[in-house]
Design an enzyme around this catalytic site. Structure first.
Site, short mmCIF file in Angstrom:
data_model
loop_
_atom_site.label_atom_id
_atom_site.label_comp_id
_atom_site.label_asym_id
_atom_site.label_seq_id
_atom_site.Cartn_x
_atom_site.Cartn_y
_atom_site.Cartn_z
N GLU A 1 0.87 -1.16 0.00
CA GLU A 1 0.00 0.00 0.00
C GLU A 1 0.92 1.22 0.00
O GLU A 1 1.79 1.31 0.86
CB GLU A 1 -0.87 -0.02 1.27
CG GLU A 1 -2.03 0.90 1.18
CD GLU A 1 -2.84 0.95 2.47
OE1 GLU A 1 -2.74 0.02 3.29
OE2 GLU A 1 -3.55 1.95 2.64
N ARG B 1 4.84 -13.20 9.52
CA ARG B 1 5.56 -11.97 9.22
C ARG B 1 6.86 -11.91 10.00
O ARG B 1 7.05 -12.61 11.00
CB ARG B 1 4.70 -10.75 9.52
CG ARG B 1 4.34 -10.57 10.99
CD ARG B 1 3.71 -9.21 11.24
NE ARG B 1 2.69 -8.85 10.25
CZ ARG B 1 2.71 -7.70 9.56
NH1 ARG B 1 3.65 -6.81 9.75
NH2 ARG B 1 1.78 -7.43 8.70
N LYS C 1 3.90 1.00 9.83
CA LYS C 1 4.15 2.21 9.05
C LYS C 1 3.61 3.44 9.77
O LYS C 1 4.16 4.53 9.64
CB LYS C 1 3.53 2.08 7.66
CG LYS C 1 4.37 1.18 6.75
CD LYS C 1 3.87 1.17 5.34
CE LYS C 1 2.75 0.20 5.17
NZ LYS C 1 2.42 -0.07 3.75
P1 ATP Z 1 0.78 -1.61 7.88
O1 ATP Z 1 2.00 -1.23 8.65
O2 ATP Z 1 -0.04 -0.44 7.46
O3 ATP Z 1 0.02 -2.76 8.47
P2 ATP Z 1 1.92 -3.42 5.98
O4 ATP Z 1 3.25 -3.46 6.65
O5 ATP Z 1 1.01 -4.58 6.00
O6 ATP Z 1 1.17 -2.13 6.46
P3 ATP Z 1 1.68 -3.37 3.09
O7 ATP Z 1 2.08 -2.27 2.20
O8 ATP Z 1 0.27 -3.76 3.14
O9 ATP Z 1 2.21 -2.94 4.51
O10 ATP Z 1 2.59 -4.63 2.83
C1 ATP Z 1 2.96 -5.11 1.58
C2 ATP Z 1 3.32 -6.56 1.67
O11 ATP Z 1 4.38 -6.77 2.58
C3 ATP Z 1 2.15 -7.38 2.16
O12 ATP Z 1 2.05 -8.54 1.35
C4 ATP Z 1 2.50 -7.72 3.56
O13 ATP Z 1 1.96 -8.94 3.95
C5 ATP Z 1 4.03 -7.76 3.53
N1 ATP Z 1 4.60 -7.44 4.82
C6 ATP Z 1 4.38 -6.33 5.56
N2 ATP Z 1 5.01 -6.40 6.73
C7 ATP Z 1 5.67 -7.58 6.75
C8 ATP Z 1 6.52 -8.24 7.70
N3 ATP Z 1 6.82 -7.69 8.88
N4 ATP Z 1 7.01 -9.46 7.37
C9 ATP Z 1 6.74 -10.01 6.19
N5 ATP Z 1 5.95 -9.45 5.26
C10 ATP Z 1 5.42 -8.25 5.52
MG MG Z 2 -1.03 -4.18 5.03
#
Ligand code: ATP
Ligand code: MG
Length: 576
Positions: free
Chosen positions: A46, A277, A287
Site C-alpha cells: 500500500e 511476518r 508504518k
Molecule cells: P501496515 O504497517 O499499514 O500494516 P503493511 O506493513 O502490512 O502495512 P503493506 O504495504 O500492506 O504494509 O505490505 C505489503 C506486503 O508486505 C504485504 O504482502 C505484507 O503482507 C508484507 N509485509 C508487511 N510487513 C511484513 C513483515 N513484517 N514481514 C513479512 N511481510 C510483511
Molecule cells: Mg497491510
C-alpha cells in the site's frame, strides 16, 4: 500472461535443499497441473509509507519463487485509500525493490487499474441480491457486528430490493451523498463465526482526488473487496501474504465465487498461502509508527540510518546482499517469532568483510611524535586494501614524524596483559614500524596532549628482516596528511526489545526511545585516500567497524555512518 526469462532476477536466494512449505504447496499445484504450469506471484504494497525490513522478507520470498520456478512476480500498488497514499511512496517503493536486485513483470500495476472492473462486480453482486447500501452510521454498524462468540444483528437495510440498492449505489457513485452517509456492504452471514464474513463493507464514500484516477471516483473499494480480485485480474497463481490475512481468505474466496458463478472455469484462479511476518526486536515496523517518528522529527526522515526501512538500511551501509541473506536465514514459517537484530548485523558484517576496503581512521585522536624520525621525511607505506580479496589491490599511506592514534590505545598505568601502548612499551603501527613509548606531554589539567615515541628503522612492514614481533598492533594516521570528518555512530533506536508491545498497559512506543542512539564525532582523523570516497561507498575502519559515506556528505564536510561494529558488541555486553 507474460512470464519471460527477462523478468528473472540474478541473485542468490535459496535454492534450498529443504523446501519451505510454500514451495511444497507450489510443487503440489504444479504436479496437479494447475494454472497451466504457470507460477506468478506479486508484491502488493500500500503506497502509504516506505518499505521496511519486513517487506524485504516478503519481497525475497515472492521474487525468489518467481526466479526458482521460472515464473514472474508483479508489483501492484494497493492504492484503494486516497487519503493516505502518495506518489512519493510509490517512487520510493520502486527504488527500494530495484536496489534489492528485483525486477517485476512489465509495468507496475495498481489496484486502481481495476476500479472499473470492481465497480461492475459490485453491481453484479447487488443484482444477485448479495450486496446492499447501508445508511447507518459507522458506529451503528460496528455495534451490530456482535462478538466472535455472539452473532451480530442484521441491518434494517439488509433486505432492501435490488432496484433500490442499484439506485442508491448509483447515488453514492454520482456524489449525492456525503462521506460516511452510507456504505455498500456484502450480504453474507451476520452469524458467521468469522467476523470478516458478517456483511463486510465493500465500498465507502471519499470525496478526495486519487493519485491516479483523479476526480473520477468518489466511492472507493475497501482493501478486502479489491485485493483478492486484483490478484485474479492479473492471473496471479499464488497470493502469498502474512498470517493475519488467513481469516480474510474465506471472504476473498466468497467474492470470487459470486463473481465466477455461472461462468466458464477461469484458466487461473489465485490461491492464498499465508506465512509468519518478520518481527525484529528493538524496533517498530508499523508504518503508522514509523511515520510518526518522521513527522515528529525524532529521526532524520524515512532514511535515517536508525530506521528499519530499506532506505534507512541503505544509508546506514547495509548492502542488498546482506538484506537478502538475512531474509534467507530467517526462513519462512507458519508461526510468528521474533528475530534478533544481531542476525541482521551479522549478515552485514559477513558481506562487508569481503567487499569493504580496510582503511585507517582515528575517531578519538591523541598526537604521537616520533622523536627519532627526520622532521621533513614522508614515507609512503604500501598497504593491501583487503586481504580477503586480492583484486582490491593496494594503496599507499603517508607516514611522518607526527601521527594520531586512538586515545584509548594508550594507558599511562596499564594493567597486566595490556598489549597496546604504555610508557616503555612497544607496539607495531600497522603497515609501518614498531615504536616504543618514551614519554608523554600533559596539559595543566593533567590530560595527555602528546605521546613521544621512537621508531625502530629495521622493522618497516614488508621489508626483509622486519619480522620482529610485538604483541600489539595499532591503527594510525599521519597528522600532517589526514583530514577531519564527521563520524556518526548509531545505537539501537529503542531501549526495549518490543517498544510497540506495551500499548495495552497504556505506554506509547516513544517512551522507549534510546536517548543515546546517535553519537556525533565531529573531528575524526581520516587517512587521505578517503577524500575520494563516493556516497554509499563501504569501508572497514580498521579495528573499529564498517562505515560508509553518507549520501548527504559534501567534499567540504565529509560524513561517515557507522554501519556495524567488527564484532557483536551486544553479545559481549550480555556475556559480561
Ligand atoms: P501496515 O504497517 O499499514 O500494516 P503493511 O506493513 O502490512 O502495512 P503493506 O504495504 O500492506 O504494509 O505490505 C505489503 C506486503 O508486505 C504485504 O504482502 C505484507 O503482507 C508484507 N509485509 C508487511 N510487513 C511484513 C513483515 N513484517 N514481514 C513479512 N511481510 C510483511
Ligand atoms: Mg497491510
Amino acid at each position: 500472461m507474460s512470464t519471460t526469462d527477462e523478468n528473472m532476477v540474478e541473485v542468490s536466494v535459496p535454492s534450498g535443499e529443504v523446501k519451505n512449505f510454500i514451495y511444497q504447496e507450489i510443487d503440489q499445484d504444479l504436479a496437479a497441473g494447475k494454472n497451466g504450469g504457470a507460477v506468478l506471484t506479486r508484491f502488493p504494497p500500500e503506497p502509504n509509507g516506505y518499505l521496511h525490513i519486513g517487506h524485504a522478507k516478503s519481497l525475497c520470498l515472492n521474487f525468489g519463487i518467481a526466479r526458482d520456478y521460472k515464473g514472474g512476480c508483479n508489483l501492484r500498488f494497493d492504492d484503494t485509500n486516497p487519503v493516505k497514499e502518495d506518489v512519493e511512496y510509490v517512487d520510493s517503493i520502486m527504488e527500494d525493490i530495484n536496489w534489492l536486485g528485483f525486477n517485476w513483470v512489465g509495468e507496475p500495476k495498481y489496484a486502481s487499474d481495476y476500479f472499473d472492473q470492481l465497480y461492475e462486480w459490485a453491481i453484479l453482486l447487488i443484482k444477485k441480491g448479495k450486496a446492499y447500501v447501508d445508511h447507518q452510521t459507522a458506529e451503528q454498524i460496528a455495534a451490530q457486528k456482535g462478538t466472535p462468540t455472539t452473532p451480530g444483528t442484521e441491518s434494517p437495510y439488509r433486505n432492501t430490493s435490488v432496484e433500490e440498492n442499484l439506485a442508491e449505489f448509483e447515488k453514492m457513485r454520482s456524489g449525492q451523498y456525503a462521506e460516511g452517509e452510507c456504505v455498500l456492504r456484502a450480504k453474507i452471514d451476520m452469524a458467521s463465526p468469522n467476523m470478516h464474513m458478517r456483511d463486510p463493507n465493500m465500498y465507502r464514500i471519499i470525496h478526495r482526488a486519487h493519485h491516479r484516477t483523479g476526480d473520477k471516483w468518489c466511492i472507493y473499494p475497501l482493501y478486502d473487496f479489491a485485493h483478492g480480485q486484483s490478484d485474479f485480474c492479473e492471473g496471479i497463481t499464488h497470493s502469498i501474504c502474512t498470517l493475519e490475512f488467513e481469516v480474510h481468505r474465506p471472504l476473498y474466496d466468497w467474492f470470487l465465487d459470486q463473481i465466477l458463478e455461472g461462468q466458464p472455469a477461469p484458466k487461473t484462479r489465485n490461491r492464498q498461502i499465508e506465512f509468519a511476518r518478520l518481527n525484529l526486536n528493538y524496533t517498530v515496523m508499523s508504518k503508522r509508527k514509523l511515520l510518526q517518528l518522521v513527522k515528529e522529527g525524532i529521526v532524520d526522515g524515512w532514511n535515517d540510518p536508525r530506521m528499519p526501512t530499506i532506505c534507512g538500511l541503505r544509508r546506514r551501509g547495509y548492502t542488498p546482499k546482506s538484506v537478502r541473506d538475512f531474509a534467507e536465514k530467517v526462513g519462512i514459517a507458519k508461526r510468528e517469532n521474533v528475530i534478533d537484530f544481531a542476525l541482521l548485523e551479522s549478515c552485514a558484517r559477513e558481506d562487508l568483510n569481503k567487499i569493504a576496503p580496510r582503511v585507517f581512521a582515528v575517531l578519538d585522536p591523541v598526537k604521537v611524535i616520533v622523536d627519532n624520525y627526520p622532521e621533513d621525511k614522508v614515507e609512503m607505506m604500501e598497504t593491501v586494501n583487503n586481504p580477503e580479496d586480492e583484486t582490491q589491490g593496494s594503496r599507499e599511506i603517508p607516514f611522518c614524524k607526527e601521527l594520531y592514534i586512538e586515545r584509548e590505545d594508550f594507558m599511562e598505568n596499564p594493567p597486566k596483559k595490556y598489549f597496546r601502548l604504555f610508557p616503555g612499551g612497544e607496539v607495531r603501527l600497522k603497515g609501518a614500524y614498531i615504536v616504543k613509548c618514551e614519554s608523554v606531554e600533559k596539559d595543566a589539567a593533567g590530560n595527555i596532549t602528546a605521546i613521544h615515541v621512537t621508531y625502530d628503522p629495521d622493522t618497516k612492514s614488508g621489508m626483509p628482516g622486519a619480522d620482529r614481533k610485538v604483541k600489539g598492533t595499532l591503527h594510525w594516521v599521519s597528522a600532517r596528511h589526514c583530514f577531519d570528518a564527521e563520524v556518526r555512530v548509531y545505537d539501537r533506536l529503542f531501549n526495549d526489545p518490543e517498544p510497540g508491545g506495551h500499548e495495552a498497559e497504556g505506554h506509547d512506543f516513544k517512551e522507549y526511545l534510546n536517548p543515546n542512539s546517535l553519537q556525533i564525532i565531529s573531528n575524526a582523523k581520516m587517512e587521505p585516500s578517503l577524500k575520494n570516497a563516493k556516497p554509499l561507498d563501504h569501508f572497514q575502519f580498521q579495528r573499529i567497524g564498517y562505515f560508509n559515506l553518507d549520501p548527504k556528505s559534501t567534499p567540504e564536510k565529509m560524513v561517515f555512518n557507522k554501519t556495524v561494529g567488527l564484532k557483536d558488541s551486544w553479545a559481549k555486553e550480555a556475556n559480561k
